[in-house]
Write a protein that holds these residues in place. Sequence first.
Motif, PDB file in Angstrom:
ATOM      1  N   GLY A 246       0.872  -1.356   0.085  1.00 18.32           N
ATOM      2  CA  GLY A 246      -0.068   0.077  -0.045  1.00 18.32           C
ATOM      3  C   GLY A 246       0.909   1.234   0.162  1.00 18.32           C
ATOM      4  N   TYR A 248       1.960   4.915   1.016  1.00 20.41           N
ATOM      5  CA  TYR A 248       1.911   5.832   2.011  1.00 20.41           C
ATOM      6  C   TYR A 248       2.675   7.041   1.957  1.00 20.41           C
ATOM      7  CZ  TYR A 248      -0.789   2.768   4.825  1.00 20.41           C
ATOM      8  OH  TYR A 248      -1.988   1.829   5.178  1.00 20.41           O
ATOM      9  N   HIS A 296       0.293   9.261   6.205  1.00 18.75           N
ATOM     10  CA  HIS A 296      -1.102   8.739   5.798  1.00 18.75           C
ATOM     11  C   HIS A 296      -1.039   8.240   4.444  1.00 18.75           C
ATOM     12  CE1 HIS A 296      -1.523  11.815   2.887  1.00 18.75           C
ATOM     13  NE2 HIS A 296      -0.914  12.715   3.236  1.00 18.75           N
ATOM     14  N   LYS A 297      -2.271   7.200   4.400  1.00 21.98           N
ATOM     15  CA  LYS A 297      -2.218   6.669   2.919  1.00 21.98           C
ATOM     16  C   LYS A 297      -2.298   7.534   2.006  1.00 21.98           C
ATOM     17  CE  LYS A 297      -3.992   2.303   1.730  1.00 21.98           C
ATOM     18  NZ  LYS A 297      -4.449   2.050   0.403  1.00 21.98           N
ATOM     19  N   THR A 298      -1.568   7.390   0.744  1.00 23.55           N
ATOM     20  CA  THR A 298      -1.527   8.194  -0.457  1.00 23.55           C
ATOM     21  C   THR A 298      -2.931   8.363  -0.831  1.00 23.55           C
ATOM     22  OG1 THR A 298       0.605   7.484  -1.057  1.00 23.55           O
ATOM     23  CG2 THR A 298      -0.575   8.177  -2.750  1.00 23.55           C
ATOM     24  N   HIS A 300      -5.479  10.091   0.509  1.00 22.52           N
ATOM     25  CA  HIS A 300      -6.387   9.917   1.706  1.00 22.52           C
ATOM     26  C   HIS A 300      -6.544  11.164   2.407  1.00 22.52           C
ATOM     27  CE1 HIS A 300      -8.007   5.554   1.235  1.00 22.52           C
ATOM     28  NE2 HIS A 300      -7.167   5.761   0.227  1.00 22.52           N
ATOM     29  N   GLU A 334       4.263   0.288   2.035  1.00 21.37           N
ATOM     30  CA  GLU A 334       3.857  -0.637   3.398  1.00 21.37           C
ATOM     31  C   GLU A 334       3.758  -2.186   2.867  1.00 21.37           C
ATOM     32  OE1 GLU A 334       3.356   1.184   6.552  1.00 21.37           O
ATOM     33  OE2 GLU A 334       4.135  -0.859   6.906  1.00 21.37           O
ATOM     34  N   GLN A 406      -7.074  -2.776  -0.072  1.00 21.35           N
ATOM     35  CA  GLN A 406      -6.309  -2.590  -1.454  1.00 21.35           C
ATOM     36  C   GLN A 406      -7.351  -2.971  -2.532  1.00 21.35           C
ATOM     37  OE1 GLN A 406      -4.061  -0.545  -0.436  1.00 21.35           O
ATOM     38  NE2 GLN A 406      -2.896  -1.209  -2.249  1.00 21.35           N
TER      39      GLN A 406
END
Length: 512
Positions: A246, A248, A296-298, A300, A334, A406
């Motif tokens: 994932g 980030y 943070h998650k890209t 988001h 990640e 995902q």
Amino acid sequence: MKRDGATTSLWQHNLPDYQPKNQPFPADKVFDVIVVGGGITGLTTALLLRKSGKTCVLAEAQTLGFGTTGGTTAHLNTLLDTDYRTIAEDFGEENARLVADITREAINLVRNHVEQYGIACGFEELPGYVLAQDEKQARDLDEIVEASQNAGLLAELVPDAPAPLPFRRAAVFDRQAQFHPTQYLLALAKAFEDAGGTLLTDCRVTKLDEGDILTVDTPQGQLRARNLIYATHTPPGLNILHFRCGPYRSYVIAVTLADESQYPDALVYDMQEPYHYYRTQEVDGRRYLVVGGEDHKTGHEENTEACFRRLEAHVRAHFDVTSVDFRWSSQYFENTDGLPYIGHLPGAGDNVFVATGFSGNGMTWGTASAIVLNELIVTGGSRYRALFAPGRVKPVAGFTTFVKEQVEVAKDFFSGWFSQSDIESLAELSHDEARVVNYQGTSIALYKDEAGKLHAVSPTCPHAKCAVAWNASEKSWDCPCHGSRFSPDGEMLTAPARTDLSPVDIREKVQL
Ligand SMILES: Cc1cc2nc3c(=O)[nH]c(=O)nc-3n(C[C@H](O)[C@H](O)[C@H](O)COP(=O)(O)OP(=O)(O)OC[C@H]3O[C@@H](n4cnc5c(N)ncnc54)[C@H](O)[C@@H]3O)c2cc1C
């Protein structure tokens, strides 16, 4: 030095783009290995392979260090984002010792390169301190220290820590290290070329034809080799690894302090979620405190500027800051089960390799990947092969949620992801603002730059058809699914996409 964002990192400052030796394009040669990607993973791997006697060409789409290696914070750790308690629980104690071994080997390799090539990159071995700030963290830290000792690391609880940060319990991990990543990278590039390696920049690999002899397309022509390594941080194209990694983002500021005694003479980490990471680096005779966090998650986080503001407020709360000299953000991947993916690329032939899923430890894992990949290509085996095999299936806690997250992101976008914004919002766009608008049934990713010029592209990421989101700090369109990133005009900055966002002719479609 160019990087894949609009902010400037401490490591780009005062450094030129690397100029490779002016060699003719090696169109007729069959190399032993093509390495794709000129970050720490690609450069270290290419150098090791060359030193092992392999003929090797490295192709970088932009300039060396353009990817996350130019936006890192360059801690070198045996202590990892996945702690040794978790590694031992999920992979067994023997494998936890293997992880400790390879991370030590990686730091030793960096030190050996620094000594062998006389690289002035401020390499220093330092202790790493972890600070627990509440009772739960303190209990976790006790267990992490014990598991780290069992894995063979030098770790212990200590009464003091070398930073003005509050803590309830502190532990020190010996023999971590730090360095200036791009000074190191450029020196590796020179060593590689001096050893007879071929280095090509502005050379994007766009297509791979498989077989015993692999052929890749680049804008300059085709390259051929017996093996290929994707050292692109995440492999291009669509692959199972995109559902196991994932994307980030993490934020960094480099500040100067009024009180010299506040600069930590160590690497320091708290245990917050996401955690902060601190260290000191001298560049051009000036000392900086380099602090990262706010991950943070890209795609988001709508307000990426707020991430910088929170990080700065955090640093100012504990340190006497004179000035904020650099601020930048960058992307990492990640993994699903706690360890990176290093080895054969799933779904490709035996001669295609990959190294990805490094989380926040890619200086160490990128270097470790070079060790493993060099062994795999030179000898056909490695004692680390099974542990890091990209094709492994390791259903540990969190795996299902992670993969589901995902897959669902991708599914959502495959089945209709149009923004609800309408043409009204387009008219309200201020300078330096971006939005995805829907106009007459067409979604358009619009950015109005500081001069008021509109840049319009399709918001559909060409990789897996997800919708990109605006990153206001780095002035890029970022894909939340797998981390592909694009400039306001759609130029691809970061893989796994292979092509740009489609341009939109706004004059034909939108009367402004
Ligand atoms: C803010 C931040 C702080 C971090 N701090 C640390 C830290 O302190 N310690 C640590 O160990 N790790 C850290 N990390 C992680 C670490 O920086 C990365 O994992 C590491 O830099 C990845 O290196 P790489 O060489 O694999 O990828 P990259 O540096 O991203 O290089 C990949 C290269 O491949 C090129 N490329 C892509 N596609 C193609 C193509 N088709 N053809 C040719 N070239 C292509 C790209 O242009 C790029 O230059 C941090 C990450 C972030 C985001």
